[in-house]
Design a protein around this motif. Structure first.
Motif, PDB file in Angstrom:
ATOM      1  N   THR A 188       2.172   1.859  -3.403  1.00 33.92           N
ATOM      2  CA  THR A 188       1.069   2.343  -4.246  1.00 33.92           C
ATOM      3  C   THR A 188       0.813   3.828  -3.978  1.00 33.92           C
ATOM      4  O   THR A 188       0.664   4.623  -4.910  1.00 33.92           O
ATOM      5  N   PHE A 189       0.787   4.187  -2.708  1.00 33.35           N
ATOM      6  CA  PHE A 189       0.583   5.590  -2.311  1.00 33.35           C
ATOM      7  C   PHE A 189       1.660   6.471  -2.945  1.00 33.35           C
ATOM      8  O   PHE A 189       1.383   7.524  -3.526  1.00 33.35           O
ATOM      9  N   TYR A 190       2.892   6.007  -2.879  1.00 32.21           N
ATOM     10  CA  TYR A 190       4.041   6.743  -3.430  1.00 32.21           C
ATOM     11  C   TYR A 190       3.924   6.868  -4.960  1.00 32.21           C
ATOM     12  O   TYR A 190       4.080   7.956  -5.519  1.00 32.21           O
TER      13      TYR A 190
ATOM     14  N   ASN B  27      -6.780   4.452   2.282  1.00 33.22           N
ATOM     15  CA  ASN B  27      -7.898   5.091   1.572  1.00 33.22           C
ATOM     16  C   ASN B  27      -8.309   4.315   0.316  1.00 33.22           C
ATOM     17  O   ASN B  27      -7.619   3.402  -0.135  1.00 33.22           O
TER      18      ASN B  27
ATOM     19  N   LYS C  88      -8.545   5.133  -2.849  1.00 35.80           N
ATOM     20  CA  LYS C  88      -7.732   5.260  -4.069  1.00 35.80           C
ATOM     21  C   LYS C  88      -6.586   4.241  -4.022  1.00 35.80           C
ATOM     22  O   LYS C  88      -6.356   3.506  -4.986  1.00 35.80           O
ATOM     23  N   VAL C  89      -5.887   4.214  -2.893  1.00 35.58           N
ATOM     24  CA  VAL C  89      -4.779   3.260  -2.749  1.00 35.58           C
ATOM     25  C   VAL C  89      -5.322   1.836  -2.865  1.00 35.58           C
ATOM     26  O   VAL C  89      -4.767   0.994  -3.577  1.00 35.58           O
TER      27      VAL C  89
ATOM     28  N   ILE D 137       2.620   7.765   6.977  1.00 36.49           N
ATOM     29  CA  ILE D 137       1.544   7.583   5.984  1.00 36.49           C
ATOM     30  C   ILE D 137       0.645   6.390   6.360  1.00 36.49           C
ATOM     31  O   ILE D 137      -0.150   5.927   5.548  1.00 36.49           O
TER      32      ILE D 137
ATOM     33  N   ALA E 170       1.270   9.344  -5.855  1.00 33.10           N
ATOM     34  CA  ALA E 170       1.696  10.719  -5.570  1.00 33.10           C
ATOM     35  C   ALA E 170       2.695  11.212  -6.622  1.00 33.10           C
ATOM     36  O   ALA E 170       2.692  12.386  -7.001  1.00 33.10           O
TER      37      ALA E 170
ATOM     38  N   ARG F  59       0.832  -1.201   0.000  1.00 31.83           N
ATOM     39  CA  ARG F  59       0.000   0.000   0.000  1.00 31.83           C
ATOM     40  C   ARG F  59       0.876   1.264   0.000  1.00 31.83           C
ATOM     41  O   ARG F  59       0.569   2.253  -0.668  1.00 31.83           O
ATOM     42  N   ALA F  60       1.967   1.232   0.767  1.00 34.15           N
ATOM     43  CA  ALA F  60       2.856   2.399   0.835  1.00 34.15           C
ATOM     44  C   ALA F  60       3.479   2.677  -0.539  1.00 34.15           C
ATOM     45  O   ALA F  60       3.559   3.832  -0.975  1.00 34.15           O
TER      46      ALA F  60
ATOM     47  N   LYS G  40      -3.084   7.077   5.734  1.00 38.30           N
ATOM     48  CA  LYS G  40      -3.393   7.462   4.343  1.00 38.30           C
ATOM     49  C   LYS G  40      -3.379   6.267   3.397  1.00 38.30           C
ATOM     50  O   LYS G  40      -4.110   6.247   2.406  1.00 38.30           O
ATOM     51  N   ILE G  41      -2.565   5.275   3.690  1.00 38.94           N
ATOM     52  CA  ILE G  41      -2.465   4.123   2.771  1.00 38.94           C
ATOM     53  C   ILE G  41      -3.709   3.238   2.815  1.00 38.94           C
ATOM     54  O   ILE G  41      -3.824   2.293   2.062  1.00 38.94           O
TER      55      ILE G  41
END
Ligand code: DC
Length: 218
Positions: A39-41, A89, A91-92, A83, A44, A36-37, A86-87
């Motif tokens: 993916t978040f990156y 959410n 979208k992620v 994060i 972004a 997930r981290a 946030k990971i």
């Protein structure tokens, strides 16, 4: 020592793994959070997932750090910013299967998972932990549960981060994600050889954990 807990989303891996870590005095390690981290990156940075060179370059530049706090908490930092929430959410969640199917991403994550657990005792949860990352682990568990129960559990997760969701949509998403995770070429979600199956549909968390503890004590 590593104990592996694999299974699809919403089968109760996280709560079980955290409780087990507490009971045994082990460290809880959530490998899904790592995917997930990444993916978040990638989201972004606007990384093009179709371009292998783009992916490798971005992974090299990624500044990801995992911090283990007091046994059953794991915090993820990107560029030293926490994060961890946030990971989770939507979208992620909707991109993570695609990102976790990428060879470059998997190689890097598996390598981090192996080096991180070299010292100490860990309960590691994920999709390929008993099959690929630690195939020789002494204790391996594979959790399953009905789709309706899993959807209800996911709904509760989304409520925790204040995201309104429809239970039928969650169920549909789970079915799609399972299909994707189970059919991907690299390290698909499956019961690892030698893993003990625990069906959590009708179990309380306490019962799930006790079932696992009984196997370990045996
Ligand atoms: O457990 P989770 O829903 O947070 O995992 C997010 C995604 O990461 C899941 O769709 C599949 C992927 N994943 C994986 O490929 N391998 C792992 N060991 C853990 C998770």
């Amino acid at each position: 020592m590593v104990i592996t807990i694999d299974g699809a989303a919403g089968v109760g891996k996280t709560t079980t793994a955290k409780e087990l870590a507490k009971e045994l005095g082990y460290q809880y390690f959530d490998t899904g959070a790592m995917y997930r981290a990444v993916t978040f990156y990638f989201l972004a940075e606007g990384v093009d997932l179709q371009k292998s060179s783009n992916i490798s370059e971005s992974l090299k530049a990624m500044n990801l750090r995992i911090d283990f706090l007091s046994g059953n908490e794991m915090i993820l930092f990107l560029d030293e910013k926490d994060i961890s929430l946030k990971i989770r959410n939507q979208k992620v969640t909707s991109y993570v299967s695609e990102v976790s199917a990428l060879k470059e991403v998997r190689e890097m994550m598996v390598s981090i998972q192996r080096t991180t657990t070299e010292k100490g005792n860990f309960i590691v949860e994920g999709r390929d932990i008993g099959s690929v990352v630690f195939p020789d682990a002494k204790y391996k568990f594979y959790l399953t549960a009905d789709y309706d129960i899993r959807a209800k559990r996911r709904l509760a997760d989304f409520e925790k981060i204040n995201e309104a969701k429809n239970i039928n949509k969650i169920k549909e998403d789970l079915i799609v994600r399972d299909k994707y995770d189970s059919n991907r070429k690299l390290s698909p979600l499956k019961k690892p050889d030698g893993a003990i199956i625990i069906d959590t549909s009708e179990c309380s968390i306490k019962e799930q954990v006790n079932q696992i503890l009984k196997h370990i004590e045996r």
